[in-house]
Design a protein around this motif. Structure first.
Motif, short mmCIF file in Angstrom:
data_model
loop_
_atom_site.label_atom_id
_atom_site.label_comp_id
_atom_site.label_asym_id
_atom_site.label_seq_id
_atom_site.Cartn_x
_atom_site.Cartn_y
_atom_site.Cartn_z
N LEU A 15 0.92 -1.15 0.04
CA LEU A 15 0.00 -0.09 -0.29
C LEU A 15 0.74 1.22 -0.05
CD1 LEU A 15 -2.74 -0.96 2.44
CD2 LEU A 15 -2.77 -1.49 -0.08
N ALA A 16 1.97 0.99 0.83
CA ALA A 16 2.82 2.47 0.67
C ALA A 16 3.59 2.77 -0.54
CB ALA A 16 3.86 2.18 1.72
N LEU A 17 4.09 1.41 -1.28
CA LEU A 17 4.39 1.78 -2.70
C LEU A 17 3.48 2.01 -3.80
CD1 LEU A 17 7.22 1.50 -4.27
CD2 LEU A 17 6.69 -0.87 -4.63
N ALA A 18 2.57 1.68 -3.53
CA ALA A 18 1.28 2.25 -4.26
C ALA A 18 0.76 3.61 -4.27
CB ALA A 18 -0.13 1.25 -4.13
N GLU A 19 1.15 4.21 -3.15
CA GLU A 19 1.05 5.71 -3.07
C GLU A 19 2.19 6.26 -3.35
OE1 GLU A 19 -0.13 6.34 0.99
OE2 GLU A 19 -1.94 5.42 0.90
N GLU A 28 11.76 4.83 3.11
CA GLU A 28 11.93 6.19 4.30
C GLU A 28 10.83 6.10 5.04
OE1 GLU A 28 12.92 10.93 4.28
OE2 GLU A 28 13.23 9.87 2.70
N ARG A 29 9.66 5.85 4.42
CA ARG A 29 8.46 6.13 5.21
C ARG A 29 8.20 5.14 5.94
NH1 ARG A 29 2.54 6.50 1.82
NH2 ARG A 29 1.40 5.44 3.50
N LEU A 30 8.39 3.75 5.57
CA LEU A 30 8.21 2.51 6.64
C LEU A 30 9.71 2.12 7.45
CD1 LEU A 30 6.80 -0.03 3.74
CD2 LEU A 30 5.80 1.34 5.40
N ARG A 31 10.68 3.08 7.11
CA ARG A 31 11.98 2.90 8.17
C ARG A 31 12.49 1.66 7.94
NH1 ARG A 31 9.82 6.22 13.64
NH2 ARG A 31 9.39 8.25 12.65
N VAL A 32 12.71 1.38 6.73
CA VAL A 32 13.29 0.04 6.48
C VAL A 32 14.30 0.38 5.11
CG1 VAL A 32 11.59 -1.61 7.14
CG2 VAL A 32 11.66 -0.66 4.47
N SER A 33 15.09 -0.45 4.93
CA SER A 33 16.03 -0.33 3.56
C SER A 33 15.35 -0.47 2.20
CB SER A 33 17.18 -1.31 3.56
OG SER A 33 16.71 -2.69 3.50
N THR A 34 15.70 0.13 1.24
CA THR A 34 15.21 -0.10 -0.18
C THR A 34 15.05 -1.24 -0.38
OG1 THR A 34 16.01 2.45 -0.61
CG2 THR A 34 15.35 0.54 -2.56
N ALA A 35 16.29 -2.27 -0.40
CA ALA A 35 16.48 -3.49 -0.50
C ALA A 35 15.35 -4.38 0.07
CB ALA A 35 17.67 -4.36 -0.28
N GLY A 66 -2.19 -5.15 -10.02
CA GLY A 66 -1.72 -4.49 -8.97
C GLY A 66 -2.64 -3.37 -8.34
N ARG A 67 -3.20 -2.51 -9.42
CA ARG A 67 -4.23 -1.84 -9.24
C ARG A 67 -5.52 -2.42 -8.39
NH1 ARG A 67 -2.30 0.82 -13.97
NH2 ARG A 67 -4.04 -0.38 -15.14
N GLN A 68 -5.80 -3.56 -9.19
CA GLN A 68 -6.85 -4.30 -8.55
C GLN A 68 -6.73 -4.53 -7.11
OE1 GLN A 68 -8.22 -7.49 -11.17
NE2 GLN A 68 -9.45 -8.49 -9.50
N LEU A 69 -5.73 -5.12 -7.06
CA LEU A 69 -5.41 -5.96 -5.55
C LEU A 69 -5.36 -4.83 -4.64
CD1 LEU A 69 -4.51 -8.09 -3.69
CD2 LEU A 69 -2.17 -7.56 -4.43
N VAL A 70 -4.84 -3.35 -4.98
CA VAL A 70 -4.63 -2.42 -3.97
C VAL A 70 -6.27 -1.94 -3.76
CG1 VAL A 70 -3.94 0.08 -3.70
CG2 VAL A 70 -2.39 -1.81 -4.40
N ARG A 71 -6.69 -1.78 -4.74
CA ARG A 71 -8.21 -1.21 -4.67
C ARG A 71 -9.06 -2.21 -3.94
NH1 ARG A 71 -8.95 -0.55 -9.80
NH2 ARG A 71 -10.13 -2.79 -9.83
N GLU A 72 -9.02 -3.58 -3.81
CA GLU A 72 -9.82 -4.33 -3.11
C GLU A 72 -9.22 -4.43 -1.63
OE1 GLU A 72 -10.24 -7.71 -5.36
OE2 GLU A 72 -11.45 -6.82 -6.89
#
Length: 287
Positions: A15-19, A28-35, A66-72
């Motif tokens: 959900l964060a990456l979708a935004e 940065e938002r989730l406070r984890v590494s890019t990897a 991906g859009r469908q999964l995020v939407r639902e």
């Protein structure tokens, strides 16, 4: 064969990456590494069986799946988060009723914003607002009539009442009758208060021990009326010029006087989860 299980961190990452549509900002938002973000998305895509994002060196976009999964998924995830928050709030005693007192129209305006922020965070807690005079606040807090109060901090703290953060700090002014010799002055040093009679609003103190104490008023309008009829001068916070404009009184800045600080007070030992949550909301609103 059972349905694939999606872990909480996978949902949050999706959900964060979708935004954000950017791996670095998501990390940065989730406070984890890019990897870690990349690995989580790849793992989720393998579980689903199709790509959820199209990514190139320049951009990241959701695929149709991906859009469908995020939407639902998003509404269901928000429902889960809300249910968990409600359970936590109930366990901490955040739901229910919070009784908040305030002094004067300036505090009322601040309280409107703080209450809106508090109820945005905790919609299931009812806020009941009560106006009080400065002298009434300590006794009403001690008696449990109100849970906390938004008011000017007294110059002499009470040991059985706790204070929150300073939300507003303001200079002091003198309210004087329009016929008073000081009415045309640009400012008055606090040391000159010893030359005049000073009206006091019950529950407040005069900012100098050498002033000549005059009548004590029980309400703001009574105190201003005493000043307007020439029975003395009245020391107030600078907000009075905006909220208490009167044709019989003028306001003159008071130099070298300590500032007036405003914030929340509550009985010592009664800083409940509701009180702490409201104090945090008020601080957030004033930032």
């Amino acid at each position: 064969m059972g349905w694939p299980v999606i872990e909480r961190y996978e949902v949050e990452t999706l959900l964060a990456l979708a935004e954000e549509l950017h791996f670095g900002r998501t990390a940065e938002r989730l406070r984890v590494s890019t990897a870690r973000v990349s690995q989580t998305v790849s793992k989720l895509e393998r579980r689903v069986g199709v790509p959820l994002f199209d990514r190139t060196s320049r951009r990241v976009e959701l695929t149709p799946v991906g859009r469908q999964l995020v939407r639902e998924l998003r509404p269901a995830w928000e429902d889960v988060a809300t249910a968990v928050r409600h359970a936590i709030d109930a366990g901490r005693g955040v739901t229910g009723v919070l009784r908040v007192g305030f002094v004067g129209p300036a505090a009322a305006q601040l309280l409107v914003g703080a209450t809106a922020e508090f109820q945005r965070r905790i919609p299931d807690c009812e806020v009941r607002i009560r106006e009080a005079q400065p002298a009434e606040i300590p006794d009403r807090l001690r008696a449990g009539d109100i849970d906390l109060a938004l008011c000017a901090f007294p110059d002499e703290p009470a040991p059985d009442l706790d204070r929150g953060a300073v939300l507003v700090s303001e200079a002091r002014v003198l309210a004087v009758a329009v016929s008073h010799p000081w009415a045309g002055r640009t400012s008055i040093p606090v040391s000159e208060l010893e030359r005049v009679t000073v009206i006091r609003l019950a529950g407040t103190v005069i900012p100098t021990a050498t002033a000549q104490s005059g009548p004590v008023a029980t309400t703001m309008q009574e105190a201003l009326t005493l000043a307007g009829t020439g029975q003395g001068v009245l020391v107030l916070g600078a907000h009075a010029r905006r909220y208490h404009a009167r044709p019989d009184v003028t306001y003159v800045p008071l130099r070298d006087a300590p500032t007036v600080t405003w914030g929340l007070m509550w009985p010592a030992g009664r800083d409940t989860a509701r009180v702490r949550a409201f104090a945090a909301a008020a601080e957030s609103f004033m930032q």
